[in-house]
Each structure stands twice: as structure tokens, then as C-alpha cells.
Design an enzyme around this catalytic site. Structure first.
Site, PDB file in Angstrom:
ATOM      1  N   TYR A 156      -4.239 -63.287  66.399  1.00  0.00           N
ATOM      2  CA  TYR A 156      -4.631 -65.300  65.797  1.00  0.00           C
ATOM      3  C   TYR A 156      -7.024 -65.127  65.374  1.00  0.00           C
ATOM      4  CZ  TYR A 156      -1.313 -67.308  68.704  1.00  0.00           C
ATOM      5  OH  TYR A 156      -0.730 -66.789  69.502  1.00  0.00           O
ATOM      6  N   LYS A 193       4.014 -54.402  73.255  1.00  0.00           N
ATOM      7  CA  LYS A 193       4.665 -53.223  72.674  1.00  0.00           C
ATOM      8  C   LYS A 193       4.416 -52.194  72.193  1.00  0.00           C
ATOM      9  CE  LYS A 193       8.171 -54.904  71.471  1.00  0.00           C
ATOM     10  NZ  LYS A 193       9.615 -54.179  71.160  1.00  0.00           N
ATOM     11  N   ASP A 252       8.572 -58.000  75.354  1.00  0.00           N
ATOM     12  CA  ASP A 252      10.106 -58.816  75.349  1.00  0.00           C
ATOM     13  C   ASP A 252      10.605 -58.331  76.412  1.00  0.00           C
ATOM     14  OD1 ASP A 252       9.955 -56.083  74.497  1.00  0.00           O
ATOM     15  OD2 ASP A 252      11.615 -56.058  73.182  1.00  0.00           O
ATOM     16  N   ASP A 294       0.110 -66.497  74.662  1.00  0.00           N
ATOM     17  CA  ASP A 294      -0.003 -67.369  74.647  1.00  0.00           C
ATOM     18  C   ASP A 294       1.979 -67.922  74.577  1.00  0.00           C
ATOM     19  OD1 ASP A 294       0.406 -70.257  73.002  1.00  0.00           O
ATOM     20  OD2 ASP A 294      -0.502 -69.514  71.267  1.00  0.00           O
ATOM     21  N   ASP A 322       3.362 -69.866  77.849  1.00  0.00           N
ATOM     22  CA  ASP A 322       4.365 -70.617  78.073  1.00  0.00           C
ATOM     23  C   ASP A 322       6.079 -70.922  78.900  1.00  0.00           C
ATOM     24  OD1 ASP A 322       2.581 -72.199  76.754  1.00  0.00           O
ATOM     25  OD2 ASP A 322       3.757 -72.438  74.728  1.00  0.00           O
TER      26      ASP A 322
END
Length: 374
Positions: A142, A193, A226, A250, A254
Site C-alpha cells: 500500500y 506467501k 491463502d 486487509d 474482512d
């Protein structure tokens, strides 16, 4: 009686609606003689753009820097869809995070037993869920540079975002995660990852080292992000504290939020580093539900996430953990009584609006306070 300096930034949409209920809880705390509050209020987001042409003014930033804690409502809405990118409503929140160096985002995902049937998952999977996601907030993709869209010619363009993490950024968010885990069940799961990203390799190495050198008495697991997303849906109660980078945090937070049945229920905290002299962290507390412009001003917003954000501020910034627990108990009791706003309503419950839910929580605080005194 200790007096705390708070900055209230209601923002846009339902932000002002739910912040009104927080003001009532603050008044209750003062009336109960538990603390005093020096309140400042200012604009942020679209409201600030309309007034100043920017998403937050320099004066508001100065108030935020001086506050013991900032309480933030929500920003954004269709009204500001076409404003320039650098002054969009969300830029106000990003500036607060950057200028106050709020690098640690705490996102609890708690499923009250009374609301387990509101989740899209089976009751036995989510009932009494209580996990905490610790998201690195000021680094990663970001904020990494270069970040641009370039013209390649022949009608082709290329979008570029850069994922960057330095050692110190990973070290400090890891320490926050283990500090939080020490107050809970003592288990941290780090997600990245590393199989395809060099930043993930570095993340894994540093988290492992900090655990071995400073927190070896606690449990550490590693999981690819993942796979972690899949496990959050498959068996979420296996987790205690999850620590991860800005992008994955992020997404994962959620996912975790929706396990609980409603985004309207969940608070969050963003913390900076402890001050070298006072030990106080700069901090901002906000609900995760967004501005919900379609119901702004209707009196139908759920204020629980905003009130729970106040409880987090009391616990993490104002050294008022007992009062925070009292507020959280009041919320749980109100839900057990079947009192619901529209977003969590089911047949047979008592439907109330924003103010009705706030009033019910205040009434329960009165009852719990009388019981404590007795």
C-alpha cells in the site's frame, strides 16, 4: 479523577450517527465518576473535503497528535467518487495512520453466542469465536514505491505496486502480536506467501527469530496466507492471534469479520510505538463497517462497533480495562436479551434503531454498575 484528552472524528455517512452514542457512553463514564474527558471534535473524509478541500486539515492532525486517543467514525460515499485521488475521503484516514505512525492494526473477530445464527457458517463453527488479527499497517504494497501506471505505447499500460518490508517493520509488528497473545491464549500464527514472494521469505525468517529470542515461552505457527484464508472459513477457532502484512491483513480481517455475522459488530485499533518517556502509544480506534451512506441519518445504524471501539480505547490507551470490560459485558447482555438493530435482526427479537441500541447499553451499564456497588 483522571482526565483524558480525546479527539472525535465522526466523518461521513453513519459516522456521526454512531459517534453520538459514544458521546453518551462517555457521559455515563463521567457521571459514574470513573474518569473525566476533554473532548475535541473535527472533520475528516468527505466532510473535511467539503469544508477545506482536503480529507483532513492540518489543525485536525495537530489535535490528533496531541490526543490520548482518537475515535474515528467512517469516511466516504458516492458524493465524493469524482474528487481527485489525493484528496479522496479515504486519504484522511491514510494520513492519520502515516503521520501518527500507527503501524499496528488490531482487528478482533468475536462471535457472541446470541448472534451465532447470524453467521453464514454453522453455529458450531463460529459460536464463541474470539480471534485477533494483528495487521501491519504502514508498510507493504500500500505504501511501497514505485506505485504508478505507465504508458507502454501501442495502447498498452502497466500498473505497478511495490511490496517492500524492512527488518524493523516486521520485528515491531511481531512483538505487538506476541504481546497481545500473552494476554490471551499464548498462540500466534504468522501468515505470508513465502512460496512466491521474497518479502514473505524475509517475513517468515524474522518472525521466527523474534519468537526464538524474545517469546520462546509462547507458541508460533506459520501458514501461507491463502491456506489461512481457507482455514478461517473451515475451522476458525483453531486461531488465537494472527499476524500478517498490510495486504493480507486487509483481506483476512474482512473474512474474519464476516464469520461473526455482521460488520456492524466489530471494532478495531491502530497503535503506534510506545513513547520512550511516557510509554503512551499514539492510537486511533474505529469500527470496521464503513460509512454505509444508504442508511446515514436514518437512525438504523448499529452503534455496537463504535461503542466497542471506545472500549478498546479504554483498554489499550487509557488504562481503564475494567471499564472496558464493563462496556463489553453490557453489550453481550443486551444481545442476550434479544435487542437487535436491523442488520442483526431475526424474527422474534426486539428491533431498535441506533439510539435505541445505545440506550439499551446505557441501561445495562446502570444495572451492572449497581450490581458491582452492591
Amino acid at each position: 479523577m483522571t482526565t483524558h484528552k480525546l479527539l472525535l472524528l465522526p466523518g461521513d455517512g453513519i459516522g456521526p450517527d454512531v459517534m453520538t452514542e459514544v458521546k453518551s457512553v462517555l457521559a455515563w463514564i463521567e457521571k459514574a465518576g470513573l474518569a473525566g474527558f476533554e473532548l475535541e471534535e473535527d472533520l475528516v473524509g468527505g466532510a473535511a473535503f467539503d469544508a477545506h478541500g482536503k480529507a483532513i486539515s492540518d489543525d485536525a492532525m495537530a489535535l490528533a497528535q496531541a490526543a490520548d486517543a482518537v475515535l474515528f467514525g467512517a469516511v466516504g460515499g458516492p458524493k465524493w467518487d469524482d474528487v481527485p485521488y489525493d484528496v479522496r475521503p479515504e486519504a484522511g484516514l491514510l494520513r492519520l495512520r502515516k503521520d501518527m505512525e500507527l503501524f499496528a492494526n488490531l482487528r478482533p473477530a468475536i462471535c457472541y453466542g446470541a448472534l451465532a445464527d447470524s453467521s453464514s457458517l454453522k453455529r458450531e463453527i463460529v459460536e464463541d469465536l474470539d480471534i485477533l488479527i494483528v495487521r501491519e499497517l504502514t508498510g507493504g504494497v500500500y505504501f511501497g514505491e514505485p506505485k504508478e501506471i505507465i504508458d507502454l505505447g501501442n495502447g498498452q499500460q502497466r500498473g505497478i505496486d511495490t511490496q517492500i518490508y524492512d527488518t524493523y517493520e516486521i520485528e515491531r509488528i511481531t512483538r505487538v502480536a506476541f504481546d497481545m497473545a500473552r494476554t490471551r491464549n499464548g498462540k500466534v500464527t504468522s501468515m505470508e506467501k513465502r512460496n512466491v514472494m521474497k518479502s514473505g521469505v524475509l517475513w517468515n525468517q524474522i518472525v521466527t527469530r523474534v519468537h526464538a529470542e524474545e517469546f520462546s515461552d509462547m507458541e508460533l505457527d506459520h501458514m501461507l496466507a491463502d491456506a489461512g484464508a481457507m482455514q478461517l472459513v473451515r475451522r476458525p477457532k483453531q486461531f488465537d492471534v494472527i499476524v500478517t502484512d498490510n495486504l493480507f491483513g486487509d483481506v483476512l480481517s474482512d473474512i474474519a469479520a464476516m464469520l461473526t455475522g455482521s460488520l456492524g459488530m466489530l471494532p478495531s485499533a491502530s497503535l503506534g510505538a510506545p513513547d520512550a518517556l511516557t510509554g503512551r502509544r499514539k492510537s486511533l480506534y474505529e469500527p470496521v463497517h464503513g460509512s454505509a451512506p444508504d442508511i446515514a441519518g436514518s437512525g438504523n445504524a448499529n452503534p455496537i462497533a463504535m461503542i466497542s471501539s471506545l472500549a478498546m480505547a479504554l483498554r489499550y490507551s487509557l488504562d481503564m480495562g475494567d471499564t472496558a470490560s464493563l462496556i463489553e459485558k453490557a453489550i453481550a447482555n443486551v444481545l442476550d436479551q434479544g435487542i437487535r438493530t436491523a442488520d442483526i435482526y431475526t424474527d422474534g427479537m426486539t428491533k431498535v434503531g441506533t439510539h435505541g441500541m445505545g440506550a439499551a447499553i446505557l441501561s445495562e451499564l446502570d444495572s451492572l454498575s449497581e450490581g458491582t456497588e452492591a
